[in-house]
Design an enzyme around this catalytic site. Sequence first.
Site, PDB file in Angstrom:
ATOM      1  N   GLN A  31       3.155   9.928   0.879  1.00  0.00           N
ATOM      2  CA  GLN A  31       4.446   9.247   1.026  1.00  0.00           C
ATOM      3  C   GLN A  31       5.384   9.540  -0.148  1.00  0.00           C
ATOM      4  O   GLN A  31       6.587   9.284  -0.065  1.00  0.00           O
ATOM      5  CB  GLN A  31       4.242   7.733   1.163  1.00  0.00           C
ATOM      6  CG  GLN A  31       3.582   7.341   2.484  1.00  0.00           C
ATOM      7  CD  GLN A  31       3.387   5.844   2.571  1.00  0.00           C
ATOM      8  OE1 GLN A  31       2.413   5.311   2.053  1.00  0.00           O
ATOM      9  NE2 GLN A  31       4.319   5.151   3.210  1.00  0.00           N
ATOM     10  N   CYS A  58       5.666  -0.222   7.211  1.00  0.00           N
ATOM     11  CA  CYS A  58       5.342   0.958   6.406  1.00  0.00           C
ATOM     12  C   CYS A  58       6.590   1.360   5.624  1.00  0.00           C
ATOM     13  O   CYS A  58       7.689   1.369   6.183  1.00  0.00           O
ATOM     14  CB  CYS A  58       4.924   2.097   7.333  1.00  0.00           C
ATOM     15  SG  CYS A  58       4.513   3.614   6.463  1.00  0.00           S
ATOM     16  N   LEU A  59       6.411   1.700   4.354  1.00  0.00           N
ATOM     17  CA  LEU A  59       7.559   2.092   3.531  1.00  0.00           C
ATOM     18  C   LEU A  59       8.194   3.381   4.052  1.00  0.00           C
ATOM     19  O   LEU A  59       9.348   3.657   3.746  1.00  0.00           O
ATOM     20  CB  LEU A  59       7.132   2.257   2.069  1.00  0.00           C
ATOM     21  CG  LEU A  59       6.649   0.951   1.400  1.00  0.00           C
ATOM     22  CD1 LEU A  59       6.135   1.237  -0.002  1.00  0.00           C
ATOM     23  CD2 LEU A  59       7.759  -0.091   1.375  1.00  0.00           C
ATOM     24  N   HIS A  83      -2.427   7.692   6.884  1.00  0.00           N
ATOM     25  CA  HIS A  83      -1.433   8.577   6.256  1.00  0.00           C
ATOM     26  C   HIS A  83      -2.077   9.886   5.780  1.00  0.00           C
ATOM     27  O   HIS A  83      -1.450  10.936   5.815  1.00  0.00           O
ATOM     28  CB  HIS A  83      -0.792   7.900   5.039  1.00  0.00           C
ATOM     29  CG  HIS A  83       0.299   6.935   5.369  1.00  0.00           C
ATOM     30  ND1 HIS A  83       1.470   7.325   5.976  1.00  0.00           N
ATOM     31  CD2 HIS A  83       0.424   5.602   5.174  1.00  0.00           C
ATOM     32  CE1 HIS A  83       2.258   6.272   6.139  1.00  0.00           C
ATOM     33  NE2 HIS A  83       1.650   5.203   5.657  1.00  0.00           N
ATOM     34  N   GLY A 113       0.837  -1.195   0.000  1.00  0.00           N
ATOM     35  CA  GLY A 113       0.000   0.000   0.000  1.00  0.00           C
ATOM     36  C   GLY A 113       0.868   1.239   0.000  1.00  0.00           C
ATOM     37  O   GLY A 113       2.005   1.210   0.489  1.00  0.00           O
ATOM     38  N   HIS A 137      -4.649   1.579   7.541  1.00  0.00           N
ATOM     39  CA  HIS A 137      -3.262   2.060   7.678  1.00  0.00           C
ATOM     40  C   HIS A 137      -2.999   3.186   6.673  1.00  0.00           C
ATOM     41  O   HIS A 137      -2.464   4.236   7.033  1.00  0.00           O
ATOM     42  CB  HIS A 137      -2.306   0.872   7.452  1.00  0.00           C
ATOM     43  CG  HIS A 137      -0.855   1.243   7.351  1.00  0.00           C
ATOM     44  ND1 HIS A 137       0.093   0.759   8.232  1.00  0.00           N
ATOM     45  CD2 HIS A 137      -0.177   2.040   6.473  1.00  0.00           C
ATOM     46  CE1 HIS A 137       1.284   1.262   7.890  1.00  0.00           C
ATOM     47  NE2 HIS A 137       1.144   2.032   6.829  1.00  0.00           N
ATOM     48  N   GLU A 138      -3.404   2.961   5.416  1.00  0.00           N
ATOM     49  CA  GLU A 138      -3.156   3.977   4.376  1.00  0.00           C
ATOM     50  C   GLU A 138      -3.985   5.235   4.631  1.00  0.00           C
ATOM     51  O   GLU A 138      -3.517   6.349   4.406  1.00  0.00           O
ATOM     52  CB  GLU A 138      -3.454   3.416   2.983  1.00  0.00           C
ATOM     53  CG  GLU A 138      -2.611   2.211   2.571  1.00  0.00           C
ATOM     54  CD  GLU A 138      -1.121   2.397   2.781  1.00  0.00           C
ATOM     55  OE1 GLU A 138      -0.627   3.529   2.668  1.00  0.00           O
ATOM     56  OE2 GLU A 138      -0.450   1.398   3.089  1.00  0.00           O
TER      57      GLU A 138
HETATM   58 NI    NI Z   1       2.429   3.244   5.641  1.00  0.00          NI
END
Ligand code: NI
Length: 185
Positions: free
Chosen positions: A51, A107-108, A153, A46, A149-150
Amino acid sequence: MAILPIIETPDARLKQISAPVETVTDAHRTLIADMFETMYDAPGIGLAAIQVGVAERILVIDLQREADDTPEDADPDKIVRVKEPRVFINPEIIWESDELSVYQEGCLSVPEMYADVQRPAEIQVKWLDEQGKAHDEKLDGLLATCLQHEMDHLNGVLFIDHLSKLKRDMLLKKLEKLRRSGRAA
Ligand code: NI
């Protein structure tokens, strides 16, 4: 298409509140294609637009689940993954279950750190797709968790913000150490 640089904590942009998309344009569709390419390359399941530095309420998700006929003892490098790209623009949770589920999240933007996070197990969500078409669906399992989660963000929240301060500080210290050792960018 292009692979975009992924912003990592503690970059202040990750705390920004992303703005709703008023009209889905070709520029958004190009961004979405780039976000998929960036996510697959990372690799991750995701990615939120913020991000990659764009403060608009756009998410891409692809759980890339294993093909149904994958044998249990399959060589991890040879597992076939089914691509199921999903785009969520202006997602809104309109209902959530009392029942919670726990997944180990990563998470990236917090590379190589993982922790258990508890979230509603089932959610009803409405959103627009990349053509601007409205959707309304009940989602559960990993998809429900990943979407929550996304969506965090978009509100400037990272999964580590759901942890105790002690646990969060521990992970951030670990990440710092990893960066100093040159293993993370
Ligand atoms: Ni994330």
